[in-house]
Design a protein around this motif. Structure first.
Motif, PDB file in Angstrom:
ATOM      1  N   GLN A   4      31.490 -17.725  42.502  1.00 53.96           N
ATOM      2  CA  GLN A   4      30.377 -18.102  41.539  1.00 53.96           C
ATOM      3  C   GLN A   4      30.566 -16.969  40.328  1.00 53.96           C
ATOM      4  O   GLN A   4      31.066 -16.182  40.424  1.00 53.96           O
ATOM      5  CB  GLN A   4      28.758 -17.742  42.396  1.00 53.96           C
ATOM      6  N   SER A   5      30.185 -17.571  39.314  1.00 51.55           N
ATOM      7  CA  SER A   5      30.227 -16.921  37.970  1.00 51.55           C
ATOM      8  C   SER A   5      28.769 -16.226  37.247  1.00 51.55           C
ATOM      9  O   SER A   5      28.915 -15.856  36.186  1.00 51.55           O
ATOM     10  CB  SER A   5      31.012 -17.776  36.874  1.00 51.55           C
ATOM     11  N   VAL A   6      27.878 -16.631  37.979  1.00 51.40           N
ATOM     12  CA  VAL A   6      26.559 -15.999  37.674  1.00 51.40           C
ATOM     13  C   VAL A   6      25.803 -15.101  39.128  1.00 51.40           C
ATOM     14  O   VAL A   6      26.523 -15.281  40.148  1.00 51.40           O
ATOM     15  CB  VAL A   6      25.724 -16.992  37.323  1.00 51.40           C
ATOM     16  N   GLY A   7      25.105 -14.371  38.685  1.00 51.00           N
ATOM     17  CA  GLY A   7      24.391 -13.663  39.734  1.00 51.00           C
ATOM     18  C   GLY A   7      24.737 -12.007  39.824  1.00 51.00           C
ATOM     19  O   GLY A   7      25.572 -11.783  40.685  1.00 51.00           O
ATOM     20  N   ILE A   8      24.489 -11.372  38.879  1.00 50.76           N
ATOM     21  CA  ILE A   8      24.852  -9.979  38.579  1.00 50.76           C
ATOM     22  C   ILE A   8      24.235  -9.165  39.680  1.00 50.76           C
ATOM     23  O   ILE A   8      25.149  -8.452  40.284  1.00 50.76           O
ATOM     24  CB  ILE A   8      24.675  -9.170  37.252  1.00 50.76           C
ATOM     25  N   GLU A   9      23.119  -9.392  40.195  1.00 52.37           N
ATOM     26  CA  GLU A   9      22.473  -8.724  41.392  1.00 52.37           C
ATOM     27  C   GLU A   9      23.348  -8.825  42.573  1.00 52.37           C
ATOM     28  O   GLU A   9      23.673  -7.965  43.227  1.00 52.37           O
ATOM     29  CB  GLU A   9      21.180  -9.011  41.636  1.00 52.37           C
ATOM     30  N   GLU A  10      23.756 -10.262  42.813  1.00 52.36           N
ATOM     31  CA  GLU A  10      24.461 -10.875  43.975  1.00 52.36           C
ATOM     32  C   GLU A  10      25.878 -10.123  43.858  1.00 52.36           C
ATOM     33  O   GLU A  10      26.283  -9.602  44.864  1.00 52.36           O
ATOM     34  CB  GLU A  10      24.640 -12.185  44.225  1.00 52.36           C
ATOM     35  N   TYR A  11      26.342 -10.029  42.848  1.00 49.61           N
ATOM     36  CA  TYR A  11      27.755  -9.237  42.480  1.00 49.61           C
ATOM     37  C   TYR A  11      27.661  -7.911  42.870  1.00 49.61           C
ATOM     38  O   TYR A  11      28.255  -7.734  43.876  1.00 49.61           O
ATOM     39  CB  TYR A  11      28.049  -9.497  41.087  1.00 49.61           C
ATOM     40  N   THR A  12      26.690  -7.071  42.352  1.00 53.98           N
ATOM     41  CA  THR A  12      26.406  -5.994  42.947  1.00 53.98           C
ATOM     42  C   THR A  12      26.286  -5.696  44.321  1.00 53.98           C
ATOM     43  O   THR A  12      26.887  -4.791  44.932  1.00 53.98           O
ATOM     44  CB  THR A  12      25.538  -5.065  42.023  1.00 53.98           C
ATOM     45  N   ASP A  13      25.521  -6.333  45.068  1.00 55.65           N
ATOM     46  CA  ASP A  13      25.267  -6.325  46.343  1.00 55.65           C
ATOM     47  C   ASP A  13      26.413  -6.586  47.077  1.00 55.65           C
ATOM     48  O   ASP A  13      26.912  -6.050  48.210  1.00 55.65           O
ATOM     49  CB  ASP A  13      24.213  -7.591  46.803  1.00 55.65           C
ATOM     50  N   SER A  14      27.372  -7.456  46.495  1.00 55.65           N
ATOM     51  CA  SER A  14      28.558  -7.900  47.330  1.00 55.65           C
ATOM     52  C   SER A  14      29.558  -6.688  47.512  1.00 55.65           C
ATOM     53  O   SER A  14      30.355  -6.366  48.185  1.00 55.65           O
ATOM     54  CB  SER A  14      29.230  -9.055  46.827  1.00 55.65           C
ATOM     55  N   LYS A  15      29.354  -5.774  46.550  1.00 59.06           N
ATOM     56  CA  LYS A  15      30.313  -4.497  46.327  1.00 59.06           C
ATOM     57  C   LYS A  15      29.627  -3.302  47.146  1.00 59.06           C
ATOM     58  O   LYS A  15      30.146  -2.356  47.424  1.00 59.06           O
ATOM     59  CB  LYS A  15      30.612  -4.047  45.036  1.00 59.06           C
ATOM     60  N   GLU A  16      28.342  -3.317  47.468  1.00 64.42           N
ATOM     61  CA  GLU A  16      27.562  -2.303  47.759  1.00 64.42           C
ATOM     62  C   GLU A  16      28.169  -1.435  49.226  1.00 64.42           C
ATOM     63  O   GLU A  16      28.061  -0.452  49.370  1.00 64.42           O
ATOM     64  CB  GLU A  16      25.917  -2.515  48.216  1.00 64.42           C
ATOM     65  N   GLU A  17      28.324  -2.163  50.227  1.00 62.45           N
ATOM     66  CA  GLU A  17      28.975  -1.413  51.444  1.00 62.45           C
ATOM     67  C   GLU A  17      30.204  -0.757  51.123  1.00 62.45           C
ATOM     68  O   GLU A  17      30.403   0.313  51.587  1.00 62.45           O
ATOM     69  CB  GLU A  17      29.103  -2.754  52.572  1.00 62.45           C
TER      70      GLU A  17
END
Length: 175
Positions: free
Chosen positions: A152-165
């Motif tokens: 996906q190319s939208v969803g900055i919060e989801e993007y940040t969440d994907s890197k959190e761990e």
């Protein structure tokens, strides 16, 4: 070098050596406008990590003595040089953004205002330095980011969440 990302968009571009030059230019402007010492203004985020794809945004870490007692004059001075305080709610951090124009749709720079040498400061500097030092971690981080944008190319919060761990894992290596 093209900087900027529209609201809630996620896009990665190849590493650009001019990101460092842009940071140095903005660092000088921040220092001259606010009087904040140069050693309290650092380049962070993926644009500060060598040879890694990144969102085309310059992240700047600015340290202050006490984040809970920010002088209104500092916020005014940052606004005068084009940085607007965002409504982002983060503990012990105030986030500002610079935009391409007065529509406030496309951000080019972020300032993360935190306690100088506090936990957030130390973690963010450590993360940058660790990834610049450790190629396998740098590649792993880049792969997480690429995997997200393939889907996906939208969803900055989801993007940040994907890197959190992964980010927390690197933070845990700090002694």
């Amino acid at each position: 070098m093209e900087l900027g990302l529209e609201r809630n968009k996620v896009k990665l571009v190849p590493y650009d050596k001019d990101w460092k030059k842009e940071f140095e230019k903005i660092k000088e402007i921040i220092h001259n406008s606010t009087g904040i010492e140069n050693d309290k203004i650092e380049h962070i985020g993926s644009t500060a990590i060598k040879n890694i794809m990144a969102k085309p945004l310059i992240d700047i870490l600015v340290g202050v003595e006490n984040i809970s007692c920010i002088e209104p004059d500092l916020i005014k001075k940052l606004k005068q040089i084009g940085f607007y305080k965002l409504k982002v709610e983060r503990q012990n951090e105030i986030v500002f953004a610079k935009f391409t124009d007065d529509t406030f749709n496309k951000k080019t720079h972020f300032i993360h205002l935190v306690n100088y040498d506090g936990e957030i400061w130390r973690n963010l500097i450590f993360f940058r330095d660790y990834l610049n030092y450790d190629e396998s971690s740098r590649e792993a981080y880049e792969n997480i980011k690429k995997k997200f944008v393939e889907i996906q190319s939208v969803g900055i919060e989801e993007y940040t969440d994907s890197k959190e761990e992964f980010v927390k894992y690197i933070f845990s290596k700090r002694t």
